[in-house]
Design a protein around this motif. Structure first.
Motif, PDB file in Angstrom:
ATOM      1  N   LEU A 284      -0.607 -13.097 -11.878  1.00  0.00           N
ATOM      2  CA  LEU A 284       0.243 -12.651 -10.779  1.00  0.00           C
ATOM      3  C   LEU A 284      -0.583 -12.533  -9.509  1.00  0.00           C
ATOM      4  CD1 LEU A 284       3.066 -11.637  -9.956  1.00  0.00           C
ATOM      5  CD2 LEU A 284       2.295  -9.319 -10.521  1.00  0.00           C
ATOM      6  N   GLY A 285      -0.138 -13.223  -8.466  1.00  0.00           N
ATOM      7  CA  GLY A 285      -0.817 -13.139  -7.188  1.00  0.00           C
ATOM      8  C   GLY A 285      -0.444 -11.873  -6.444  1.00  0.00           C
ATOM      9  N   SER A 286      -0.920 -11.776  -5.203  1.00  0.00           N
ATOM     10  CA  SER A 286      -0.707 -10.552  -4.425  1.00  0.00           C
ATOM     11  C   SER A 286       0.212 -10.766  -3.230  1.00  0.00           C
ATOM     12  CB  SER A 286      -2.053 -10.003  -3.938  1.00  0.00           C
ATOM     13  OG  SER A 286      -2.733 -10.970  -3.152  1.00  0.00           O
ATOM     14  N   ALA A 287       0.903 -11.909  -3.179  1.00  0.00           N
ATOM     15  CA  ALA A 287       1.825 -12.137  -2.064  1.00  0.00           C
ATOM     16  C   ALA A 287       2.935 -11.099  -2.097  1.00  0.00           C
ATOM     17  CB  ALA A 287       2.412 -13.540  -2.140  1.00  0.00           C
ATOM     18  N   GLY A 288       3.199 -10.496  -0.942  1.00  0.00           N
ATOM     19  CA  GLY A 288       4.192  -9.435  -0.921  1.00  0.00           C
ATOM     20  C   GLY A 288       4.958  -9.375   0.375  1.00  0.00           C
ATOM     21  N   ALA A 289       5.959  -8.536   0.375  1.00  0.00           N
ATOM     22  CA  ALA A 289       6.771  -8.276   1.562  1.00  0.00           C
ATOM     23  C   ALA A 289       7.353  -6.885   1.403  1.00  0.00           C
ATOM     24  CB  ALA A 289       7.867  -9.322   1.728  1.00  0.00           C
ATOM     25  N   SER A 290       8.031  -6.400   2.429  1.00  0.00           N
ATOM     26  CA  SER A 290       8.579  -5.047   2.389  1.00  0.00           C
ATOM     27  C   SER A 290      10.011  -5.026   2.893  1.00  0.00           C
ATOM     28  CB  SER A 290       7.732  -4.092   3.237  1.00  0.00           C
ATOM     29  OG  SER A 290       6.437  -3.948   2.686  1.00  0.00           O
ATOM     30  N   GLN A 291      10.785  -4.129   2.324  1.00  0.00           N
ATOM     31  CA  GLN A 291      12.142  -3.857   2.770  1.00  0.00           C
ATOM     32  C   GLN A 291      12.219  -2.410   3.235  1.00  0.00           C
ATOM     33  OE1 GLN A 291      15.313  -5.548   2.868  1.00  0.00           O
ATOM     34  NE2 GLN A 291      14.031  -7.362   2.807  1.00  0.00           N
ATOM     35  N   ALA A 441       1.387  -7.170   6.471  1.00  0.00           N
ATOM     36  CA  ALA A 441       0.207  -7.636   5.742  1.00  0.00           C
ATOM     37  C   ALA A 441       0.561  -8.734   4.757  1.00  0.00           C
ATOM     38  CB  ALA A 441      -0.450  -6.467   5.016  1.00  0.00           C
ATOM     39  N   GLY A 442       1.838  -8.804   4.350  1.00  0.00           N
ATOM     40  CA  GLY A 442       2.267  -9.871   3.440  1.00  0.00           C
ATOM     41  C   GLY A 442       1.635  -9.788   2.067  1.00  0.00           C
ATOM     42  N   ARG A 443       1.289  -8.572   1.609  1.00  0.00           N
ATOM     43  CA  ARG A 443       0.613  -8.416   0.328  1.00  0.00           C
ATOM     44  C   ARG A 443       1.230  -7.270  -0.467  1.00  0.00           C
ATOM     45  NH1 ARG A 443      -0.465 -12.678   1.413  1.00  0.00           N
ATOM     46  NH2 ARG A 443      -2.481 -13.725   1.634  1.00  0.00           N
ATOM     47  N   ALA A 444       1.046  -7.316  -1.785  1.00  0.00           N
ATOM     48  CA  ALA A 444       1.557  -6.279  -2.680  1.00  0.00           C
ATOM     49  C   ALA A 444       0.506  -5.978  -3.728  1.00  0.00           C
ATOM     50  CB  ALA A 444       2.860  -6.722  -3.347  1.00  0.00           C
ATOM     51  N   GLN A 445       0.245  -4.686  -3.968  1.00  0.00           N
ATOM     52  CA  GLN A 445      -0.720  -4.279  -4.984  1.00  0.00           C
ATOM     53  C   GLN A 445      -0.065  -4.109  -6.348  1.00  0.00           C
ATOM     54  OE1 GLN A 445      -2.730  -0.751  -3.621  1.00  0.00           O
ATOM     55  NE2 GLN A 445      -3.205  -1.640  -1.615  1.00  0.00           N
ATOM     56  N   PHE A 446       1.236  -3.787  -6.348  1.00  0.00           N
ATOM     57  CA  PHE A 446       1.970  -3.575  -7.592  1.00  0.00           C
ATOM     58  C   PHE A 446       3.262  -4.384  -7.560  1.00  0.00           C
ATOM     59  CE2 PHE A 446      -0.409   0.306  -6.588  1.00  0.00           C
ATOM     60  CZ  PHE A 446      -1.198   0.423  -7.728  1.00  0.00           C
ATOM     61  N   ASP A 447       3.989  -4.374  -8.668  1.00  0.00           N
ATOM     62  CA  ASP A 447       5.300  -5.020  -8.675  1.00  0.00           C
ATOM     63  C   ASP A 447       6.161  -4.430  -7.559  1.00  0.00           C
ATOM     64  OD1 ASP A 447       4.272  -6.198 -10.913  1.00  0.00           O
ATOM     65  OD2 ASP A 447       5.834  -5.507 -12.282  1.00  0.00           O
ATOM     66  N   LEU A 448       6.199  -3.091  -7.513  1.00  0.00           N
ATOM     67  CA  LEU A 448       6.951  -2.374  -6.487  1.00  0.00           C
ATOM     68  C   LEU A 448       6.151  -1.157  -6.046  1.00  0.00           C
ATOM     69  CD1 LEU A 448      10.515  -2.270  -8.118  1.00  0.00           C
ATOM     70  CD2 LEU A 448       9.850  -3.696  -6.183  1.00  0.00           C
ATOM     71  N   SER A 449       6.178  -0.862  -4.774  1.00  0.00           N
ATOM     72  CA  SER A 449       5.564   0.355  -4.244  1.00  0.00           C
ATOM     73  C   SER A 449       6.545   0.979  -3.258  1.00  0.00           C
ATOM     74  CB  SER A 449       4.238   0.061  -3.536  1.00  0.00           C
ATOM     75  OG  SER A 449       3.288  -0.464  -4.436  1.00  0.00           O
ATOM     76  N   ALA A 455      10.800  12.244   8.292  1.00  0.00           N
ATOM     77  CA  ALA A 455      10.948  11.909   9.705  1.00  0.00           C
ATOM     78  C   ALA A 455      11.264  13.158  10.517  1.00  0.00           C
ATOM     79  CB  ALA A 455      12.042  10.867   9.882  1.00  0.00           C
ATOM     80  N   GLU A 456      11.100  13.043  11.831  1.00  0.00           N
ATOM     81  CA  GLU A 456      11.342  14.189  12.711  1.00  0.00           C
ATOM     82  C   GLU A 456      12.792  14.634  12.697  1.00  0.00           C
ATOM     83  OE1 GLU A 456       9.991  13.280  16.584  1.00  0.00           O
ATOM     84  OE2 GLU A 456       7.862  13.178  16.044  1.00  0.00           O
ATOM     85  N   ASP A 457      13.739  13.713  12.407  1.00  0.00           N
ATOM     86  CA  ASP A 457      15.154  14.077  12.422  1.00  0.00           C
ATOM     87  C   ASP A 457      15.618  14.725  11.127  1.00  0.00           C
ATOM     88  OD1 ASP A 457      15.165  11.960  10.669  1.00  0.00           O
ATOM     89  OD2 ASP A 457      16.637  10.758  11.781  1.00  0.00           O
ATOM     90  N   GLY A 458      14.693  14.943  10.202  1.00  0.00           N
ATOM     91  CA  GLY A 458      15.057  15.565   8.935  1.00  0.00           C
ATOM     92  C   GLY A 458      15.328  14.577   7.827  1.00  0.00           C
ATOM     93  N   GLY A 459      15.341  13.275   8.132  1.00  0.00           N
ATOM     94  CA  GLY A 459      15.528  12.261   7.107  1.00  0.00           C
ATOM     95  C   GLY A 459      14.206  11.870   6.475  1.00  0.00           C
ATOM     96  N   VAL A 460      14.265  10.874   5.638  1.00  0.00           N
ATOM     97  CA  VAL A 460      13.074  10.305   5.011  1.00  0.00           C
ATOM     98  C   VAL A 460      13.089   8.814   5.281  1.00  0.00           C
ATOM     99  CG1 VAL A 460      12.034   9.692   2.792  1.00  0.00           C
ATOM    100  CG2 VAL A 460      12.735  12.035   3.214  1.00  0.00           C
ATOM    101  N   VAL A 461      11.986   8.287   5.756  1.00  0.00           N
ATOM    102  CA  VAL A 461      11.896   6.871   6.088  1.00  0.00           C
ATOM    103  C   VAL A 461      10.698   6.264   5.370  1.00  0.00           C
ATOM    104  CG1 VAL A 461      13.011   7.119   8.335  1.00  0.00           C
ATOM    105  CG2 VAL A 461      10.532   7.338   8.149  1.00  0.00           C
ATOM    106  N   GLY A 462      10.761   4.968   5.184  1.00  0.00           N
ATOM    107  CA  GLY A 462       9.655   4.273   4.534  1.00  0.00           C
ATOM    108  C   GLY A 462      10.055   2.869   4.182  1.00  0.00           C
ATOM    109  N   SER A 463       9.460   2.365   3.107  1.00  0.00           N
ATOM    110  CA  SER A 463       9.711   0.982   2.734  1.00  0.00           C
ATOM    111  C   SER A 463       9.463   0.794   1.245  1.00  0.00           C
ATOM    112  CB  SER A 463       8.801   0.035   3.532  1.00  0.00           C
ATOM    113  OG  SER A 463       7.437   0.284   3.203  1.00  0.00           O
ATOM    114  N   ILE A 464      10.005  -0.314   0.722  1.00  0.00           N
ATOM    115  CA  ILE A 464       9.715  -0.756  -0.638  1.00  0.00           C
ATOM    116  C   ILE A 464       8.911  -2.042  -0.516  1.00  0.00           C
ATOM    117  CG2 ILE A 464      10.636  -1.389  -2.886  1.00  0.00           C
ATOM    118  CD1 ILE A 464      13.203   0.024  -2.205  1.00  0.00           C
ATOM    119  N   ASN A 465       7.662  -1.959  -0.895  1.00  0.00           N
ATOM    120  CA  ASN A 465       6.809  -3.142  -0.909  1.00  0.00           C
ATOM    121  C   ASN A 465       6.974  -3.825  -2.268  1.00  0.00           C
ATOM    122  OD1 ASN A 465       3.651  -4.071  -1.681  1.00  0.00           O
ATOM    123  ND2 ASN A 465       4.407  -4.723   0.322  1.00  0.00           N
ATOM    124  N   TYR A 466       7.083  -5.147  -2.283  1.00  0.00           N
ATOM    125  CA  TYR A 466       7.352  -5.850  -3.538  1.00  0.00           C
ATOM    126  C   TYR A 466       6.571  -7.151  -3.602  1.00  0.00           C
ATOM    127  CZ  TYR A 466      10.548  -8.630  -0.634  1.00  0.00           C
ATOM    128  OH  TYR A 466      11.089  -9.437   0.347  1.00  0.00           O
TER     129      TYR A 466
END
Length: 910
Positions: A284-291, A441-449, A455-466
């Protein structure tokens, strides 16, 4: 402590501060008034007391008489680099847009001072006596490369910024030469710049970003104002930490902490079997992206409130929701997720740049159908215990557990989860406005991260790297939506069983339950199976119906023979719901006998002489046929029939006396037409009752998918005790086509099939998957130009096999039918010319046909979304009546259909 997320760093620091000030004998209870914090304190105390830690020595500078060793975490990344030097999965890119009057010289000097202060930023890694070692290079001025893009047009300039940032993020490091931190300054105009920074993870982590920002802010303010640095020298360096870690974490202390993890991870599953969009490669290579992923403030407030009620942090609530989702996606009840901890639980290292982060295995036990509240309690306990034993480096844990190394998946867990709570100092340089820029970065260390932050507005923000070698963007986007939806339900109904927590939107549910089962309307078939054959015999009596070597029978002749035998069966007392065995060596006579049994109102049971004696005895004992149609030479094999036999070769005169016209119908669609003995997983055959309506439905489905005409010739080569017999024999006879019988010795020889097709100008052929592969590999298969329809069914078939068949026989339509014996062999169909057949390397089974319904449901009977593991349920028209003389098993496998408005509708659990 609680509001900040309750990450292990805060828990550990709080504990150490309280104990340092109030004495080791004083616990947290009573220190705070909050009942929630009291509850957490008791759990932390309990976890600590279960494995009393010995006091670790302080971290002190070590003499630089030799090259210091790597930390355990560094050693793992160094090893990965040796396997794949171009791997950029551990690059850490960052970018900041600087607007205002930038003092480039002050910025360059500030970056240089940071590199001087932190030895790890001027460290390289070399082999020394077969072991990797750190080599700390002397401090030297940092040159800040300046790239002038100001002459470009605005759109082109921004595109170039993105291109350069991406290229820089994906440029590999040489760990043996360095430097392992790179800076580039892009000049966009007089008062606009973009600073690019890229660090290798082996010298940097998330906490280090805050340290770098804090020091850069102070240094730039001083240098741009004509002053010198006011920062105190660092008491220790990362190399001192590495030496301390190696010296302390060994022997009895290491064994004590490892003992906990060995107990906790005993018999842990090797892999989380996430359904992937593409087959997992061997390497398995390390090519990745994020949503992107965002949880709205009202939801986060609800999750925090639930955490307050249950004495859990937001991190624990989110982790519980993630593990429930992963369990629903995989069907597994033992789900491990990796959680990053900063591992900076000592004051000496708080201000250091370096790679301190450690990974903890959070093992989720979802067995026993707990409620979400009950599972959250389990997660809370696991997390607190893990925090109390967080000192063991993940690298040593893997080594200690002797986990099998695999080049296509990470050990112990393949999904990582982080709720960031590291210091988030803002980069504020004197006289400048700053904004952070996203860098792909276009890379992934795991299947999913999954990486989130409040966030300042009280929500939670982030991404799913895959990893893009496993997942499509749409799949990961949908997974993020499911995560949010499941958390909504869990927050609203924490007392619900985890199997009851739905995460489908109404639109998705409508698509799965209704839209995908709407293609072909259901039809009601009131006529028995043999009546379709009789209609063809009346319409085209002289048309050839059956060819078996030298024997050629027209529809009228075949119908007349079957009618005479049916009347003789009636005379012997055979009627509806009776079982009649067929044990005949000549396939032509077997076809006549089968039609006669149907016309007499009974059901046929194939006792093919090719079966072993044990199989025939078992089927006779189970079916208890009222009569067995056979021949004198085979009577010796039918001792179990107890004299209930009718020998065709001894009954010629009796048959000749019978009338040849059609019999009066005494059969309804619900009567049993055939009893097929399908092999079970244990090897024992079990009788499946196929009704007239069930088989008629299959014939209709096949005809709708590929209309046979009177000019078609279909090859019959399968045993009668097979659902494929309906496709090869009953389908063509019920629509007026011609059936060509293969010789008994040619049933399993692909080379002979090529001969039959060529000699008889066969236009239709039905294969089992293995037969189709062998046929396409035969010399001359491509010359079978008479074939207009090739059908495959009876088991999983590779997409490559169907594609090769389509290439070999370009003039033939290639169709894949799917359906177990309990659906007469057809529930769904897919055409090879309908599109690319690949998903996970197998052909798709297509869509429901002819009023059939198909659902993929979980253990609670709830529909699962596309790409998620579940069990296939088939319903609608065409289901078998059930299992012969096994009402309990029938009730277990043929269950009520909760998604149908039809009274008595059933689903078959495949």
């Amino acid at each position: 402590f609680f509001e900040l997320g309750g990450h292990s760093l805060l828990a550990t620091r709080l504990m150490s501060q309280v104990r340092r000030r109030l004495g080791a004998e004083v616990g947290l209870r009573g220190f705070f008034e909050s009942p929630t914090v009291e509850a957490l304190a008791r759990l932390i105390d309990s976890a600590r007391k279960s494995a009393p830690a010995c006091d670790a020595p302080p971290i002190e500078p070590v003499p630089r008489t030799g090259n210091p060793p790597l930390s355990f975490a560094q050693q793992r990344l160094w090893f990965i680099h040796q396997l794949e030097a171009d791997n950029t999965a551990y690059n850490m890119p960052a970018a900041a847009r600087l607007t205002g009057d930038l003092d480039v010289e002050a910025l360059e000097r500030s970056l240089g001072e940071i590199v001087r202060r932190h030895e790890v930023l001027r460290t390289v890694f070399v082999m020394e006596e077969d072991e990797p070692a750190q080599v700390i290079l002397p401090a030297s001025p940092v040159l800040l490369p300046l790239v002038d893009l100001s002459k470009l047009e605005a759109a082109e300039r921004e595109a170039e910024v993105t291109r350069r940032a991406t290229a820089e993020a994906r440029k590999p490091f040489d760990l043996s030469r360095g430097p392992l931190i790179r800076f580039t300054l892009l000049r966009l105009g007089e008062e606009e710049h973009v600073l690019l920074l890229t660090m290798h993870h082996i010298v940097f982590d998330g906490w280090s970003i805050g340290v770098l920002i804090s020091e850069l802010t102070a240094l730039y303010r001083a240098y741009s104002g004509g002053q010198e640095s006011q920062l105190a020298e660092l008491p220790v360096q990362y190399a001192d930490f590495a030496a301390w870690q190696r010296g302390w974490l060994r022997g009895e202390e290491l064994e004590r902490q490892l003992a906990y993890w060995r107990r906790k991870l005993a018999r842990v599953p090797e892999a989380l079997n996430l359904p992937t969009d593409m087959p997992r490669p061997r390497v398995l290579g390390s090519a990745g992206a994020s949503q992107p992923l965002r949880l709205a403030p009202p939801l986060v407030a609800s999750l925090k409130a639930l955490g307050h009620q249950e004495g859990a942090t937001l991190f624990m609530v989110l982790l519980a929701g993630l593990q429930v989702l992963l369990s629903r996606y995989t069907g597994q009840r033992d789900v491990s997720v990796g959680a990053a901890v900063s591992n900076r639980n000592r004051a000496e290292v708080e201000g250091l740049i370096g790679f301190f982060v450690n990974m903890l295995v959070m093992r989720g036990d979802l067995s026993g159908e707990p409620t979400f509240r009950e599972f959250l309690a389990r997660v809370r306990e696991v997390a607190l215990e893990a925090y109390a034993h967080q000192d063991v480096p993940f690298e040593l844990l893997v080594e200690s557990l002797q986990v099998g190394r695999n080049l296509n998946r990470a050990p112990l867990f393949q999904v990582a989860f982080v709720l960031q709570n590291v210091p988030t100092a803002e980069l504020e340089l004197a006289g400048l406005r700053l904004s952070r820029e996203d860098v792909d970065a276009g890379r992934a260390q795991f299947d999913l991260s999954i990486s989130l932050a409040e966030a300042e507005d009280g929500g939670v923000v982030g991404s799913i790297n895959y990893n893009t070698e496993l997942f499509y963007a749409e799949t990961v986007r949908r997974m993020g939506e499911h995560f949010g939806a499941l958390l909504e339900v869990a927050a609203a109904r924490p007392a619900a069983r985890i199997s009851e927590l739905t995460f489908l939107s109404e639109a998705e549910r409508e698509d799965l339950l209704v839209a995908r089962n709407r293609a072909t309307p259901a039809r009601t078939h009131n006529a028995p199976l043999h009546s379709l054959f009789e209609e063809q015999a009346a319409a085209k009596p002289e048309h050839t119906a059956l060819v078996a070597g030298a024997l050629r029978l027209s529809y009228a002749e075949l119908n007349a023979r079957a009618n005479r035998l049916a009347r003789l069966l009636r005379e012997r007392g055979v009627g509806p719901e009776d079982m009649v065995g067929l044990c005949l060596s000549r396939p032509g006579e077997a076809v006549v006998a089968l039609l006669a049994v149907l016309k007499a109102g009974a059901a046929y049971v194939s006792l093919d002489p090719v079966h072993t004696q044990e199989e025939i005895d078992l089927m006779l004992a189970d079916a208890r046929p009222a009569l067995v149609i056979t021949e004198e030479a085979l009577l010796g094999r039918l001792g179990g029939a107890q004299g209930r036999t009718l020998c065709l070769d001894a009954s010629a005169e009796a048959l000749a006396r019978q009338r040849a016209e059609d019999l009066r119908r005494e059969v309804v669609p619900g009567n049993v037409a055939g009893l097929l003995y399908a092999p079970t997983a244990g090897g024992r055959r079990m009788g499946v009752m196929l009704s007239h309506g069930c088989v008629v439905n299959r014939v209709r489905r096949m005809q709708e998918a590929h209309a046979l005409s009177h000019d078609d010739r279909f090859l019959f080569k399968s045993p009668l005790n097979s659902e494929r017999a309906a496709a090869e024999l009953l389908w063509p006879l019920c629509v007026g086509a011609q059936v060509v019988l293969a010789h008994a010795d040619g049933q399993a020889e692909p080379s002979r099939l090529v001969e039959y097709v060529s000699e008889s100008s066969v236009t239709g052929l039905h294969f089992a998957p293995s037969e189709l592969r062998e046929f396409t590999e035969q010399e001359g298969a491509g010359d079978c130009r008479s074939l207009r329809g090739v059908f495959c069914g009876g088991g999983p078939v590779g997409a490559d096999v169907l594609a090769e068949c389509a290439r070999t026989l370009p003039s033939a339509r290639v169709r894949h039918f799917y359906g177990p014996c309990e659906t007469a062999g057809v529930a769904t169909e897919w055409s090879c010319d309908a599109g690319e057949p690949r998903r996970r390397g197998a052909a798709v089974i297509g869509t429901p046909t002819g009023g059939a319904r198909a659902y993929v449901l979980d253990e609670a009977g709830l529909p699962v979304p596309s790409g998620v593991v579940g069990e296939l349920y088939l319903g609608g028209e065409g289901l078998a009546r059930g299992y012969w003389r096994r009402p309990g098993l029938t009730a277990e496998r043929f269950v009520p259909d909760p998604y149908s408005a039809e009274p008595g509708a059933r689903l078959y659990r495949t």
